[in-house]
Write a protein that holds these residues in place. Structure first.
Motif, short mmCIF file in Angstrom:
data_model
loop_
_atom_site.label_atom_id
_atom_site.label_comp_id
_atom_site.label_asym_id
_atom_site.label_seq_id
_atom_site.Cartn_x
_atom_site.Cartn_y
_atom_site.Cartn_z
N ARG A 48 0.84 -1.20 0.00
CA ARG A 48 0.00 0.00 0.00
C ARG A 48 0.87 1.25 0.00
N THR A 49 1.95 1.23 0.76
CA THR A 49 2.88 2.36 0.74
C THR A 49 3.47 2.53 -0.65
N LEU A 50 3.78 1.41 -1.29
CA LEU A 50 4.34 1.47 -2.65
C LEU A 50 3.33 2.05 -3.62
N PHE A 51 2.06 1.68 -3.47
CA PHE A 51 1.00 2.26 -4.32
C PHE A 51 0.98 3.78 -4.18
N TRP A 52 1.07 4.27 -2.94
CA TRP A 52 1.01 5.71 -2.72
C TRP A 52 2.23 6.41 -3.33
N ILE A 53 3.39 5.81 -3.16
CA ILE A 53 4.61 6.42 -3.71
C ILE A 53 4.54 6.49 -5.23
N ILE A 54 4.17 5.38 -5.86
CA ILE A 54 4.10 5.36 -7.34
C ILE A 54 3.01 6.30 -7.83
N GLY A 86 -5.19 11.98 -13.95
CA GLY A 86 -6.61 11.82 -13.72
C GLY A 86 -7.10 10.40 -13.58
N MET A 87 -6.23 9.41 -13.91
CA MET A 87 -6.69 8.02 -13.86
C MET A 87 -5.74 7.11 -13.09
N LEU A 88 -4.48 7.02 -13.51
CA LEU A 88 -3.56 6.07 -12.88
C LEU A 88 -3.19 6.50 -11.46
N ALA A 89 -2.80 7.76 -11.28
CA ALA A 89 -2.43 8.24 -9.94
C ALA A 89 -3.60 8.10 -8.96
N PRO A 90 -4.82 8.53 -9.31
CA PRO A 90 -5.94 8.34 -8.38
C PRO A 90 -6.19 6.88 -8.03
N LEU A 91 -6.11 5.98 -9.02
CA LEU A 91 -6.34 4.57 -8.75
C LEU A 91 -5.31 4.03 -7.77
N MET A 93 -3.47 5.65 -5.65
CA MET A 93 -3.56 6.31 -4.34
C MET A 93 -4.80 5.85 -3.57
N VAL A 94 -5.87 5.51 -4.26
CA VAL A 94 -7.03 4.92 -3.60
C VAL A 94 -6.66 3.54 -3.05
N LEU A 95 -5.92 2.75 -3.83
CA LEU A 95 -5.51 1.42 -3.40
C LEU A 95 -4.55 1.48 -2.20
N ALA A 96 -3.96 2.65 -1.97
CA ALA A 96 -3.06 2.83 -0.83
C ALA A 96 -3.81 3.02 0.48
N ALA A 97 -5.13 3.12 0.42
CA ALA A 97 -5.99 3.27 1.61
C ALA A 97 -5.51 4.39 2.53
N PRO A 98 -5.41 5.63 2.03
CA PRO A 98 -4.85 6.72 2.83
C PRO A 98 -5.65 7.08 4.08
N MET A 99 -6.98 7.01 4.00
CA MET A 99 -7.79 7.36 5.16
C MET A 99 -7.60 6.36 6.30
N THR A 100 -7.42 5.10 5.95
CA THR A 100 -7.24 4.07 6.97
C THR A 100 -5.94 4.29 7.73
N VAL A 101 -4.85 4.50 7.01
CA VAL A 101 -3.56 4.68 7.69
C VAL A 101 -3.54 6.01 8.45
N ILE A 178 -14.94 1.86 -6.07
CA ILE A 178 -14.35 0.75 -5.33
C ILE A 178 -14.06 1.21 -3.90
N TYR A 179 -14.41 0.38 -2.94
CA TYR A 179 -14.26 0.73 -1.54
C TYR A 179 -13.03 0.03 -0.95
N ILE A 180 -11.98 0.79 -0.76
CA ILE A 180 -10.76 0.28 -0.13
C ILE A 180 -10.70 0.77 1.31
N ASP A 181 -10.86 2.07 1.50
CA ASP A 181 -10.97 2.63 2.84
C ASP A 181 -12.38 2.38 3.39
N PRO A 182 -12.54 2.46 4.72
CA PRO A 182 -13.90 2.40 5.28
C PRO A 182 -14.76 3.51 4.67
N THR A 183 -15.96 3.14 4.22
CA THR A 183 -16.81 4.09 3.50
C THR A 183 -18.15 4.23 4.22
#
Length: 268
Positions: A48-54, A86-91, A93-101, A178-183
């Motif tokens: 998840r950290t790697l997702f956010w960095i990339i 508008g597409m790859l970075a948001p995807l 960063m969503v997969l990185a679950a930022p709200m959860t961490v 898609i729901y990765i973080d608690p929604t």
């Protein structure tokens, strides 16, 4: 270098820095949240950290540096930047679950305030799949079928606004599907699937429209190559969203085995 060239360089660099700095700050905040979270709970998943960095790197590449400079004069480069921002970075960063961490790293009082904010009416409205799709796909139609695309190259404030909008709209759109973080504001899989199909159709139709009707000031050959990139590049990223949505749907709706039912009855 004369004073005129130096002045032009400053004009180019300033908007790039303004656009890049929030992503750099977000990267630092995320890493700090991970470190803080790991002191309290089980280690945060490295992937998840790697997702956010990339994802952050993709966004920064789109708004700052050679690609961003090229995008001013080359529509194909602009469209590549659009896919990243508008597409790859948001995807990713969503997969990185930022709200959860982030919630894991905050104290209880602050976490409750953030949770209350996320449960508010504003978040509920903008994360509705229909609203998110209008902000995302509708915004792109407005950008490429009016003089807005040409105007943003001549007005810095408009340039900044559009780029921030492209990222934020892409992020909210992905979060709504898609729901990765608690929604707190969940919608049904059927509803999300229907809206997603319509939104992707709107994106595909727009790319074909651009191919046949270049935006104002864009040469036909650049419009064609940019439209092709938008169509196929967008499809490649959309396939990932579709897969995740279908996988999540399958997991909650598949029949449970007798062993799983036994575990559930025991509270496992």
């Amino acid at each position: 270098m004369n004073m005129h060239d130096h002045h032009e360089d400053v004009i180019v660099i300033i908007p790039q820095l303004i656009l890049a700095i929030p992503f750099l700050i977000g990267l630092v905040v995320y890493v700090i949240a991970v470190i803080t979270s790991n002191r309290k709970y089980a280690p945060w998943p490295h992937y998840r950290t790697l997702f956010w960095i990339i994802g952050s790197v993709c966004a920064i590449m789109a708004v700052c540096g050679p690609l961003a400079e090229r995008a001013h004069v080359d529509f194909t480069a602009h469209m590549f930047g659009h896919l990243l921002l508008g597409m790859l970075a948001p995807l990713l960063m969503v997969l990185a679950a930022p709200m959860t961490v982030l919630l894991r790293s905050l104290n209880v009082r602050t976490a409750r305030k953030l949770t209350k904010l996320l449960k508010g009416t504003f978040v509920r409205v903008i994360t509705d799949p229909v609203v998110a799709s209008i902000l995302n796909i509708g915004g792109l139609w407005l950008l490429y079928t009016t003089n807005l695309y040409a105007s943003m190259h001549d007005h810095m404030v408009l340039h900044l606004f559009i780029h921030f909008h492209v990222f934020l709209a892409g992020y909210v759109f992905t979060v709504s599907m898609i729901y990765i973080d608690p929604t707190p504001h969940r919608t049904s899989y059927v509803y999300r699937s229907i809206v997603l199909v319509i939104a992707l159709a709107g994106h595909g139709i727009l790319s074909k429209f651009i191919y046949a009707n270049p935006p104002y000031g864009v040469p036909a050959n650049q419009a064609e190559s940019g439209a092709i990139l938008m169509y196929y590049g967008g499809d490649a990223i959309d396939v990932v969203i579709i897969f995740i949505l279908c996988w999540q749907w399958y997991k909650v709706s598949r029949p449970r085995t007798s062993i799983e039912s036994g575990y559930s009855a025991q509270g496992v």
